[in-house]
Motif scaffolding. Structure first.
Motif, PDB file in Angstrom:
ATOM      1  N   TYR A  53       1.090  -1.194  -0.080  1.00 14.38           N
ATOM      2  CA  TYR A  53      -0.163  -0.445   0.266  1.00 14.38           C
ATOM      3  C   TYR A  53       0.877   1.373   0.180  1.00 14.38           C
ATOM      4  O   TYR A  53       2.032   1.372   0.788  1.00 14.38           O
ATOM      5  N   ARG A  54       0.365   2.359  -1.081  1.00 15.78           N
ATOM      6  CA  ARG A  54       0.883   3.509  -1.305  1.00 15.78           C
ATOM      7  C   ARG A  54       1.005   4.165   0.444  1.00 15.78           C
ATOM      8  O   ARG A  54       1.925   4.526   0.968  1.00 15.78           O
ATOM      9  N   GLY A  55      -0.359   4.066   0.835  1.00 23.41           N
ATOM     10  CA  GLY A  55      -0.131   5.195   1.735  1.00 23.41           C
ATOM     11  C   GLY A  55      -2.100   4.866   2.186  1.00 23.41           C
ATOM     12  O   GLY A  55      -2.434   4.101   1.496  1.00 23.41           O
ATOM     13  N   THR A  56      -2.118   5.517   3.787  1.00 22.82           N
ATOM     14  CA  THR A  56      -3.374   4.887   4.207  1.00 22.82           C
ATOM     15  C   THR A  56      -3.989   6.409   3.974  1.00 22.82           C
ATOM     16  O   THR A  56      -3.694   7.528   3.316  1.00 22.82           O
ATOM     17  N   HIS A  57      -5.583   6.453   4.012  1.00 24.38           N
ATOM     18  CA  HIS A  57      -6.616   7.202   4.360  1.00 24.38           C
ATOM     19  C   HIS A  57      -6.605   8.546   5.725  1.00 24.38           C
ATOM     20  O   HIS A  57      -7.201   7.970   6.796  1.00 24.38           O
ATOM     21  N   MET A  58      -5.798   9.280   5.869  1.00 28.38           N
ATOM     22  CA  MET A  58      -6.012  10.388   6.897  1.00 28.38           C
ATOM     23  C   MET A  58      -7.096  10.903   7.589  1.00 28.38           C
ATOM     24  O   MET A  58      -7.047  10.510   8.548  1.00 28.38           O
ATOM     25  N   SER A  59      -8.062  10.742   6.367  1.00 28.43           N
ATOM     26  CA  SER A  59      -9.770  11.494   7.237  1.00 28.43           C
ATOM     27  C   SER A  59     -10.015  10.441   7.607  1.00 28.43           C
ATOM     28  O   SER A  59     -10.539  10.725   8.443  1.00 28.43           O
ATOM     29  N   ARG A  60      -9.660   9.398   7.183  1.00 28.80           N
ATOM     30  CA  ARG A  60     -11.029   8.467   8.260  1.00 28.80           C
ATOM     31  C   ARG A  60     -10.358   8.289   9.084  1.00 28.80           C
ATOM     32  O   ARG A  60     -11.492   7.421  10.682  1.00 28.80           O
ATOM     33  N   PHE A  61      -9.154   8.670  10.024  1.00 29.81           N
ATOM     34  CA  PHE A  61      -8.971   8.645  11.342  1.00 29.81           C
ATOM     35  C   PHE A  61      -9.801   9.434  12.024  1.00 29.81           C
ATOM     36  O   PHE A  61     -10.158   9.527  13.033  1.00 29.81           O
ATOM     37  N   ILE A  62      -9.912  10.465  11.499  1.00 26.52           N
ATOM     38  CA  ILE A  62     -10.582  11.891  12.287  1.00 26.52           C
ATOM     39  C   ILE A  62     -12.310  10.650  12.062  1.00 26.52           C
ATOM     40  O   ILE A  62     -12.993  11.582  13.145  1.00 26.52           O
ATOM     41  N   GLU A  63     -12.705  10.906  10.801  1.00 26.88           N
ATOM     42  CA  GLU A  63     -13.653  10.797  11.086  1.00 26.88           C
ATOM     43  C   GLU A  63     -14.575   8.964  11.780  1.00 26.88           C
ATOM     44  O   GLU A  63     -15.315   8.657  12.522  1.00 26.88           O
ATOM     45  N   ILE A  64     -13.519   8.566  11.979  1.00 28.74           N
ATOM     46  CA  ILE A  64     -13.751   7.325  13.158  1.00 28.74           C
ATOM     47  C   ILE A  64     -13.691   7.598  14.251  1.00 28.74           C
ATOM     48  O   ILE A  64     -14.092   7.578  15.156  1.00 28.74           O
ATOM     49  N   LEU A  65     -12.708   9.012  14.369  1.00 26.82           N
ATOM     50  CA  LEU A  65     -13.036   9.051  15.812  1.00 26.82           C
ATOM     51  C   LEU A  65     -14.067  10.005  16.304  1.00 26.82           C
ATOM     52  O   LEU A  65     -14.889  10.033  17.156  1.00 26.82           O
ATOM     53  N   GLY A  66     -14.665  10.757  15.326  1.00 25.77           N
ATOM     54  CA  GLY A  66     -15.452  11.601  15.593  1.00 25.77           C
ATOM     55  C   GLY A  66     -16.950  11.296  15.794  1.00 25.77           C
ATOM     56  O   GLY A  66     -18.232  11.220  16.292  1.00 25.77           O
ATOM     57  N   GLU A  67     -17.172   9.831  15.357  1.00 23.80           N
ATOM     58  CA  GLU A  67     -17.942   8.859  15.575  1.00 23.80           C
ATOM     59  C   GLU A  67     -18.268   8.155  16.910  1.00 23.80           C
ATOM     60  O   GLU A  67     -19.208   7.202  16.552  1.00 23.80           O
ATOM     61  N   GLN A  68     -17.090   8.247  17.632  1.00 22.23           N
ATOM     62  CA  GLN A  68     -16.944   7.536  18.815  1.00 22.23           C
ATOM     63  C   GLN A  68     -18.438   8.283  20.203  1.00 22.23           C
ATOM     64  O   GLN A  68     -18.012   7.730  21.066  1.00 22.23           O
ATOM     65  N   GLU A  69     -19.001   9.579  19.801  1.00 20.59           N
ATOM     66  CA  GLU A  69     -19.329  10.229  20.956  1.00 20.59           C
ATOM     67  C   GLU A  69     -18.926  10.703  21.407  1.00 20.59           C
ATOM     68  O   GLU A  69     -19.235  11.129  23.207  1.00 20.59           O
TER      69      GLU A  69
END
Length: 257
Positions: A53-69
């Motif tokens: 894999y060349r890279g990860t998807h950085m924005s998904r970290f923020i999205e997942i964190l935001g879903e934790q209430e």
């Protein structure tokens, strides 16, 4: 639109951790007296990146964190890591939350109430299906030098120290419990508000309970050994010496398995 991060990489090097760090994020943690406490954490989230894999998807970290209430607890950390694994197609995921936590302490004689700050860290890993969580508390305490007391006609040098207690647990333990253990093992606790009668009591308590850093780290280790909920611990004590131009420290790490 071209997805550059998902392109294949031919250099054949997996990356142990890739993600985001130094993110300030509002969270809610469990508070023994009030149910929950709002604070702001310094957050790092990462995953293992496969070699192709060349890279990860950085924005998904923020999205997942935001879903934790916003609530971060002993109980929901594993679910956060599972979401990172799934959404980022990773075998390993890591989360690190560092935050200030406040405990209201009562002065020993006057009963005056004041808030004490403790620095807390949750570090969690999920490797495949194996979950690991370390809870860390740094507590300000007081040490009084046994040698100084022994050789002096009057008084003894004393100072603030910091006890860093890291534990792995098989069942839940309050942050407040770790703070209370630190206080009970030190020469004396530290308070944010003390009246004159309190200062007298705290000073005399410290004088009656002299502790080298070696004494304090051993007393803390004994307390860890006695608690059946703790399976592993690492303790580090740093004494900010009042009459020396250096700090003194001692540390110990043990597994109870």
């Amino acid at each position: 639109m071209r997805d550059v991060q998902s392109e294949r990489d031919k250099r054949n090097i997996a990356i142990d951790r890739v993600g985001i760090s130094s993110l300030s994020w509002p969270i809610q943690v469990l508070d023994r007296s009030n149910g929950t406490q709002d604070t702001v954490a310094n957050v790092s989230l990462s995953v293992l990146l496969p070699r192709d894999y060349r890279g990860t998807h950085m924005s998904r970290f923020i999205e997942i964190l935001g879903e934790q209430e916003d609530q971060v607890t002993f109980h929901n950390m594993e679910n956060l890591l599972k979401m990172l694994q799934t959404r980022l197609d990773a075998d390993e995921a890591h989360a690190d939350f560092e935050f200030p936590y406040f405990i209201t302490k009562k002065a020993p004689v006057s009963g005056a109430l004041g808030r004490m700050r403790y620095d807390v860290r949750f570090f969690a890993e999920l490797k495949g299906s194996k979950f690991d969580l370390i809870t860390e508390l740094t507590a300000p305490v007081q040490t009084l030098c046994p040698c100084s007391k022994e050789i002096s006609d009057k008084g003894a040098h004393n100072q603030r120290a910091h006890a860093k207690i890291s534990v792995r647990m098989k069942s839940f333990m309050w942050i407040e419990e770790l703070a209370e253990i630190a206080d009970s093992c030190a020469s004396a606790p530290v308070y944010s508000i003390l009246k004159r009668e309190d200062e007298k009591a705290v000073t005399e308590k410290a004088y009656a309970n002299p502790r080298f850093v070696e004494d304090l780290v051993r007393e803390l280790a004994i307390a860890m050994e006695k608690d059946h909920r703790i399976t592993w611990y690492s303790i580090s004590v740093t004494s900010h010496e009042s009459i020396h131009n250096h700090d003194a420290f001692a540390s110990v790490e043990r597994s109870k398995n």
